[in-house]
Scaffold this motif. Structure first.
Motif, short mmCIF file in Angstrom:
data_model
loop_
_atom_site.label_atom_id
_atom_site.label_comp_id
_atom_site.label_asym_id
_atom_site.label_seq_id
_atom_site.Cartn_x
_atom_site.Cartn_y
_atom_site.Cartn_z
N VAL A 640 0.87 -1.18 0.00
CA VAL A 640 0.00 0.00 0.00
C VAL A 640 0.90 1.23 0.00
O VAL A 640 1.68 1.44 0.94
CB VAL A 640 -0.93 0.02 1.23
N ILE A 641 0.81 2.03 -1.04
CA ILE A 641 1.54 3.30 -1.13
C ILE A 641 0.53 4.40 -0.83
O ILE A 641 -0.41 4.61 -1.59
CB ILE A 641 2.16 3.51 -2.53
N PHE A 642 0.70 5.07 0.28
CA PHE A 642 -0.31 6.02 0.79
C PHE A 642 0.26 7.43 0.73
O PHE A 642 1.25 7.73 1.39
CB PHE A 642 -0.66 5.65 2.24
N ALA A 643 -0.35 8.27 -0.09
CA ALA A 643 0.01 9.69 -0.15
C ALA A 643 -0.94 10.45 0.76
O ALA A 643 -2.15 10.47 0.52
CB ALA A 643 -0.07 10.21 -1.58
N TYR A 644 -0.38 11.07 1.79
CA TYR A 644 -1.19 11.71 2.82
C TYR A 644 -0.89 13.20 2.92
O TYR A 644 0.26 13.62 2.79
CB TYR A 644 -0.94 11.03 4.18
N HIS A 645 -1.91 13.96 3.21
CA HIS A 645 -1.80 15.42 3.27
C HIS A 645 -0.81 15.91 4.32
O HIS A 645 -0.14 16.93 4.12
CB HIS A 645 -3.18 16.01 3.56
N GLY A 646 -0.73 15.24 5.46
CA GLY A 646 0.06 15.75 6.58
C GLY A 646 1.30 14.94 6.86
O GLY A 646 1.95 14.39 5.95
N TYR A 647 1.65 14.85 8.14
CA TYR A 647 2.84 14.12 8.54
C TYR A 647 2.59 12.62 8.38
O TYR A 647 1.62 12.08 8.93
CB TYR A 647 3.20 14.45 9.98
N PRO A 648 3.48 11.90 7.68
CA PRO A 648 3.19 10.50 7.33
C PRO A 648 3.05 9.57 8.51
O PRO A 648 2.32 8.58 8.45
CB PRO A 648 4.38 10.11 6.43
N TRP A 649 3.73 9.88 9.61
CA TRP A 649 3.68 8.96 10.75
C TRP A 649 2.31 8.89 11.39
O TRP A 649 2.02 7.93 12.11
CB TRP A 649 4.76 9.32 11.78
N LEU A 650 1.44 9.87 11.13
CA LEU A 650 0.08 9.77 11.67
C LEU A 650 -0.62 8.54 11.09
O LEU A 650 -1.30 7.80 11.81
CB LEU A 650 -0.72 11.03 11.36
N ILE A 651 -0.48 8.31 9.79
CA ILE A 651 -1.14 7.17 9.16
C ILE A 651 -0.61 5.86 9.75
O ILE A 651 -1.38 4.93 10.02
CB ILE A 651 -0.93 7.20 7.63
N HIS A 652 0.69 5.80 9.98
CA HIS A 652 1.25 4.60 10.62
C HIS A 652 0.66 4.40 12.02
O HIS A 652 0.36 3.28 12.43
CB HIS A 652 2.77 4.71 10.70
N ARG A 653 0.51 5.50 12.74
CA ARG A 653 -0.03 5.38 14.11
C ARG A 653 -1.48 4.90 14.09
O ARG A 653 -1.88 4.07 14.92
CB ARG A 653 0.06 6.74 14.82
N LEU A 654 -2.26 5.39 13.14
CA LEU A 654 -3.67 4.99 13.08
C LEU A 654 -3.82 3.53 12.65
O LEU A 654 -4.77 2.85 13.08
CB LEU A 654 -4.42 5.90 12.10
N ALA A 655 -2.90 3.05 11.82
CA ALA A 655 -3.07 1.73 11.21
C ALA A 655 -2.11 0.68 11.76
O ALA A 655 -2.05 -0.43 11.22
CB ALA A 655 -2.89 1.85 9.69
N TYR A 656 -1.41 0.98 12.84
CA TYR A 656 -0.32 0.08 13.25
C TYR A 656 -0.79 -1.31 13.66
O TYR A 656 -0.05 -2.28 13.61
CB TYR A 656 0.49 0.72 14.39
N ARG A 657 -2.07 -1.45 14.05
CA ARG A 657 -2.57 -2.76 14.48
C ARG A 657 -3.13 -3.60 13.34
O ARG A 657 -3.54 -4.74 13.54
CB ARG A 657 -3.65 -2.56 15.55
N ARG A 658 -3.14 -3.06 12.15
CA ARG A 658 -3.73 -3.77 11.03
C ARG A 658 -2.80 -4.89 10.53
O ARG A 658 -1.57 -4.78 10.60
CB ARG A 658 -4.02 -2.80 9.88
N THR A 659 -3.43 -5.91 9.98
CA THR A 659 -2.68 -7.07 9.49
C THR A 659 -1.61 -6.68 8.50
O THR A 659 -0.47 -7.17 8.55
CB THR A 659 -3.64 -8.09 8.84
N GLY A 660 -1.94 -5.80 7.58
CA GLY A 660 -1.02 -5.44 6.52
C GLY A 660 -0.15 -4.24 6.81
O GLY A 660 0.41 -3.65 5.88
N HIS A 661 -0.01 -3.87 8.08
CA HIS A 661 0.75 -2.65 8.38
C HIS A 661 2.18 -2.73 7.87
O HIS A 661 2.76 -1.73 7.44
CB HIS A 661 0.74 -2.37 9.88
#
Length: 742
Positions: A640-661
């Motif tokens: 998953v290549i995720f282009a995010y508006h803000g600081y990228p580590w927020l997306i990692h923090r929100l999704a860290y428990r997901r299977t495909g993290h």
């Protein structure tokens, strides 16, 4: 001016003085009791150690002054039949305001188990700053309150916010002298320049100078009286001083000061010695004169108390949801941009929203319960259409060159984010609607204020007597990716991170990718209750991706597959390109187009996220996805290549428990900014279309060798960009003239 106590003596009869003093003494007694006692509330037996709380929490210092104000507000409310509420600013003032509402009966009406007798008094005393009880500050649990006293600086802006569009309402505001040293409070004195005497209520600031904050003297308390007067007169006030330590004289002076001001508005537990001192202090209020044998307040104590909704603890403006009406929002189809094909046209999203807000402003002309606030940026943020329905509130001098200034306007601009926030909070808490438009980078100035509002909402959701209020809505624009001339100082997308740290039940964050999704999100936010909604949207021309119906459906989902943008063929994707935000969406779609042309055999899924909380697990946020939903959208095992508006580590923090993290790779703002071209900003932060294609090649198994030539072409394009902008000062033609060709 100082009140002459010789003149003041003529204002009160001896009977009035006696009953006012009785009420004040009763409130003081109740305040001391809340801080110290957990049993023996009427001192019917000698005070013993077990009657005193094991941990003494709270401050006495501000309570006598607040009780004096409460007592004398009661007098003028009753005598003049005023519709009034009070903002209690000083920290640790809870005992006084709770005491006043218990005496008048509003506390018992709100909490029937805290009866107005000895049993209820004992419960009142024990619950203060006690596990399972009430805070030491004036708080959401306090009847008649709409201001959290735990953080200082905002009381006066809240007071003015409550007064706007509330003709006939008097908002008294007690300002502690520690609070008076804060920057937000200093700016709030200018709020009187925005108060419309025709359509707004009146604000009565009461500066409570008791001399000290926690460990130091306060500045205003140490100013010579002429210097303090000069300061306040410069702010447009005519101060009246009430000073002294003789209760009778102070009561008379306070009564005259209140009447004069309103007339102008109208034109150690175990130490035996300590225990004896505490008992003597409590008995000095002569409780036997104040409460009958059952613990109920005597008639003299209640003589000054108003009736019904005129009581400070029962005024519906302090429970604004009781007064809230539905906002007359127009049908979105009237303002939607036509989209026959994705990416064929461009619009400025906030300008489109501005047209809708103009109609909202026009539809509320007579009822006057909607305001737009911002720090000098309404036109800059492309919302200037609202001026056709309402100008900018302004009561000071007007010059011929001025535009859109209006004595009765409901657009409010002041270059103080603190004051804008305070105004809007006060406005919402008294039962109205509004929107705060702000440059994205500078909304951080109110980080601490929004903390307190979110805490307020979280607590009030658990108080059945508190009616829901309209949500606090932020429109953040002039955002990080399009600060073409302001540069690095104006680039900070981190407010979203701050908000998503807060109570999940109260916070929502939306990143609409185009004009129609912005309309849908704004409509939802303006209809919602008891939330803080953060909407991040661009003001620059942006491609129109979705029709109004598609936008509604997409926003309702919060995250979804844009099948028209991908190349899936029924067997699942090889890679997921995800995006959140208008600029990231454009870059992802440009990357998807490049992949379609350069590697047509690759199966690409494009996912757009408009509600960022959807990435959280469902058990962590009401909008979160289950693991089943998340895996279905993003796959459990594909890159998953995720282009995010803000600081990228927020997306990692929100999704860290997901299977495909482990397969998640996020591109976003990496605090690399400057004054440059729009595309150079995404290149500098590695979120450009070419970098995204390279990321796909780097992470999809087998492509490193098979697509090496494609990767090289992408790298070359980035180098050409670098050289081009330094010669021409504009983006590459293939970027500047790009359009979706899918």
């Amino acid at each position: 001016m100082s009140v002459d106590t010789r003149q003041a003596s003529a204002l009160l009869t001896d009977d009035e003085l006696r009953t006012l003093d009785a009420h004040w003494r009763a409130a003081n007694y109740l305040s001391v009791g809340q801080i110290y006692l957990m049993a023996n509330p009427l001192l019917t037996e000698p005070l013993r150690p077990e009657h005193v709380k094991p941990r003494l929490l709270g401050h006495w210092g501000t309570s006598p002054g607040l009780n004096l104000v409460y007592t004398h507000l009661n007098r003028v409310i009753r005598a003049r039949d005023l519709n009034a509420l009070c903002i209690w600013g000083p920290g640790h003032g809870g005992p006084a305001v709770v005491a006043g509402s218990w005496l008048e009966g509003s506390y018992t009406e709100t909490y029937p188990d805290v009866t107005r007798d000895a049993t209820g008094m004992a419960r009142l005393f024990k619950q203060f700053s006690f596990p399972g009880g009430v805070p030491s500050h004036v708080a959401p649990e306090t009847p008649g309150s709409l201001h959290e006293g735990g953080e200082l600086g905002y009381s006066l802006s809240h007071a003015y916010g409550a007064a706007y569009d509330n003709p006939g309402l008097l908002v008294a505001c007690v300002i502690g002298d520690g609070e008076a040293e804060t920057g937000p409070l200093a700016a709030s004195w200018h709020s009187n320049k925005f108060l419309d005497p025709v359509h707004d209520g009146a604000v009565l600031p009461i500066l409570h100078l008791n001399g000290y904050k926690i460990a130091n003297p306060t500045v205003l308390a140490r100013l010579p009286e002429p210097e303090l007067d000069a300061l306040l007169k410069g702010y447009g006030h005519d101060p009246i001083h009430v000073t002294g330590d003789d209760p009778d004289a102070v009561h008379r002076a306070m009564a005259q000061a209140m009447d004069t001001a309103l007339d102008r508005i109208a034109a150690v537990r175990d130490n035996p010695d300590h225990l004896r001192q505490l008992e003597a202090w409590l008995r000095s209020y002569r409780p036997e004169e104040l409460f009958d044998e059952h613990g109920a307040p005597r008639a003299d104590v209640l003589a000054c108390v108003p009736d019904g909704a005129r009581r400070l603890g029962s005024n519906p403006h302090a429970n604004g949801g009781l007064l809230l009406r539905e906002l007359p929002l127009p049908a979105l189809e009237r303002y939607a941009v036509p989209v026959d094909k994705p990416g064929a046209t461009l619009h400025e999203p906030t300008r489109v929203l501005g047209d809708l807000l103009e109609e909202v402003m026009r539809a509320t002309t007579d009822r006057r319960d909607f305001r737009l606030v911002g720090p000098d940026e309404t036109a800059s943020n492309r919302l200037q259409a609202v001026y056709a329905a309402s100008g900018k509130a302004w009561q000071a001098q007007v010059l011929q060159v001025d535009e859109h200034l209006d004595r009765h306007g409901r657009v409010m601009e002041i270059l103080s984010e603190h004051t804008c926030q305070g105004w809007l909070e006060g406005y919402l808490l008294t039962g109205r609607h509004g929107l705060f438009s702000c440059y994205e980078a500078f909304v951080h100035i109110v980080d601490s204020m929004v903390n307190q509002h979110i805490k307020w909402l979280r607590v009030t959701r658990r108080l059945p007597w508190r009616a829901p209020i309209a949500s606090l809505n932020y429109l953040l624009t002039s955002h990080v990716w399009r600060q073409d001339h302001n540069g690095f100082s104006h680039q900070d997308p981190g407010f979203v991170d701050h908000i998503l740290n807060k109570s999940p039940e109260a916070v929502r964050v939306y990143l609409p990718p185009d004009a129609n999704t912005l309309l849908s999100v704004a409509d939802h936010a303006l209809r919602s209750r008891d939330y803080v909604n953060v909407i991040v949207a661009g003001k620059q021309p942006c491609f129109d991706w979705l029709s109004m119906d598609q936008a509604r459906a997409h926003c309702a989902r919060g995250a979804g597959i844009w099948d028209w943008a991908g190349t899936e063929r029924g067997g699942g994707p090889d890679v997921v390109l995800a995006c959140a935000g208008d600029v990231p969406t454009q870059e992802v779609l440009a990357a998807a187009g490049l992949l379609r042309r350069q590697m047509p055999e690759l199966s690409v899924r494009v996912v757009n996220v408009v509600d960022i909380a959807r990435l959280l697990p469902s058990e962590e946020h009401p909008h979160g996805m289950t693991d089943f939903e998340y895996d279905g959208l993003f796959t459990p095992d594909k890159p998953v290549i995720f282009a995010y508006h803000g600081y990228p580590w927020l997306i990692h923090r929100l999704a860290y428990r997901r299977t495909g993290h482990k397969n998640l790779h996020v591109r976003g703002y990496k605090e690399i900014g400057t004054t440059t071209t729009p595309f150079d900003m995404v290149v500098r932060n590695d979120m450009d279309r070419y970098r995204l294609v390279m990321d796909v090649i780097d992470r999809v198994p087998g492509l490193a060798v098979r697509a090496a030539a494609v990767r090289q072409r992408m790298e070359d394009a980035r180098l050409r960009h670098h050289d081009w902008i330094r010669v021409h000062g504009t983006d590459l033609p293939e970027v500047a003239d790009w359009a979706w060709d899918g």
